[in-house]
Write an enzyme that holds these catalytic residues in place. Structure first.
Site, short mmCIF file in Angstrom:
data_model
loop_
_atom_site.label_atom_id
_atom_site.label_comp_id
_atom_site.label_asym_id
_atom_site.label_seq_id
_atom_site.Cartn_x
_atom_site.Cartn_y
_atom_site.Cartn_z
CG HIS A 17 31.33 -26.75 70.48
ND1 HIS A 17 30.05 -27.02 70.05
CD2 HIS A 17 32.15 -27.09 69.44
CE1 HIS A 17 30.09 -27.50 68.82
NE2 HIS A 17 31.35 -27.54 68.42
CD GLU A 18 36.23 -26.82 69.72
OE1 GLU A 18 36.65 -27.95 69.37
OE2 GLU A 18 35.57 -26.08 68.97
CG HIS A 21 34.03 -31.71 69.07
ND1 HIS A 21 33.04 -32.37 68.40
CD2 HIS A 21 33.85 -30.39 68.79
CE1 HIS A 21 32.29 -31.50 67.73
NE2 HIS A 21 32.77 -30.29 67.97
#
Length: 367
Positions: A17-18, A21
């Protein structure tokens, strides 16, 4: 080891997820000064040319930091590569990239499982298995002579075929006939016997006989024949889990009072993950895909402090032609963060005490 495996699954999903980004920002030449996995004390860190990479003590979380939010940053406030100075679309791509990364990763997890390990399917056999009989001498099944591992083939002349509906049919017949004798045809090892069972009247007004029932059959694994089939079948399984997840969230929102008990925090998720790892580690791929999709759904909700909340701010900015005042955004974000932290702490404590029943998750691996 099974608990560590479940924690590792969650940690990987957070990294994905990170990383979504982070890559979305860097591919657009947007400044990123921190990439952290976990919260709390720093266990390891590395200072790159621009970004500090860190691994922290609590692995169930993470964040990507931008110099816009760092008062000690030496980058000029008017730098065009600061996130806050980019157009709405650029910022929306960065914010939504974590959700997109979780969905893509979930799909390829399913493709991997289908192509290499195989997806478990339940091969139904005729009848319903008696998993356990109550040892209380006043229960109906015990009096009738029903034993554990018996296979109930028919009830009142109605055959219980090789189907997932057989167990529902049997339960319904038992519940609908309190204090009425039911004839049952039972297979015990290599013999077929006939018994009469009279369900007792329960406090809820329904019949019961004092047994635990389970579907009769075995779990078999289906593997794709080739990579193309794996991609296609992976897409089908991905769509199935998406539909189930969307349906679950819709029920949670529309009927919160009755479905809120299905909510679980990290402790509950680790517990079910550990259970899966102990019983069949191959199912961890499907479990990870399920959790990854759920993380995507949760993060896209238009709630403060979540990706969906930030996207909502961007939508308002696009409609107004200017962002909401910083104080308003900070106030909403802080309030939302406190609510989410409070909910997270509550779920952790509740799960730790009760180890929440996550049978709704287990059911996904039996379809």
């Amino acid at each position: 080891m099974s608990v560590l495996a479940a924690i590792a699954v969650l940690a990987v999903l957070i990294v994905v997820h990170e990383l979504g980004h982070f890559l979305a920002a860097r591919l657009q030449n947007i400044h990123v000064n921190r990439f952290s996995i976990g919260f709390g004390p720093i266990l390891w860190k590395y200072q790159g040319p621009e970004t500090e990479y860190a691994l922290r003590g609590l692995p169930l979380g993470g964040y990507v930091g931008f110099p816009d939010e760092d008062p000690d940053s030496t980058i000029p406030k008017d730098d065009p590569n600061l996130l806050s100075n980019r157009p709405v679309l650029d910022r929306a791509i960065v914010i939504s990239a974590g959700v997109i990364a979780n969905l893509i990763f979930a799909y390829f997890l399913l493709v991997t499982q289908i192509g290499i390990i195989g997806v478990p399917n339940f091969n139904y056999q005729p009848g319903v298995k008696v998993a356990e009989v109550s040892q209380d001498l006043s229960s109906a099944a015990n009096r009738a002579g029903i034993q554990s591992q018996d296979i109930i083939l028919a009830v009142d002349g109605q055959e219980l075929g090789a189907s997932e509906t057989s167990i529902k049919t049997l339960i319904q017949e038992i519940q609908d006939h309190p204090n009425q004798a039911l004839s049952m045809q039972i297979k015990r090892q290599d013999q077929v016997v006939s018994l009469k069972v009279t369900p007792e009247l329960g406090n809820d007004g329904k019949g019961r006989i004092g047994v635990q029932l389970s579907a009769n059959g075995t779990i078999v694994r289906h593997r794709a024949k080739n990579p193309i089939a794996a991609l296609t079948e992976g897409a089908t399984e991905f769509q199935r889990i998406i539909n189930l997840t969307a349906s679950g969230f819709a029920q949670l929102i529309s009927n919160f009072s009755e479905t809120a008990e299905q909510l679980s925090g990290p402790v509950g998720i680790v517990a079910i993950g550990a259970d899966i790892a102990r019983s069949d580690a191959g199912n961890l791929f499907q479990f990870a895909a399920l959790i990854s999709i759920n993380l995507a759904f949760i993060n896209i909700l238009p709630l403060p402090a979540l990706d969906g909340g930030q996207l909502a701010f961007l939508l308002i900015e696009a409609l107004r032609g200017k962002p909401l005042p910083d104080k308003v955004q900070e106030s909403v974000m802080q309030t939302g963060l406190m609510l989410l932290l409070g909910l997270g702490i509550f779920l952790i404590i509740r799960d730790a005490v009760n180890l929440t029943d996550l049978s709704w998750v287990r059911s996904l691996f039996q379809q």
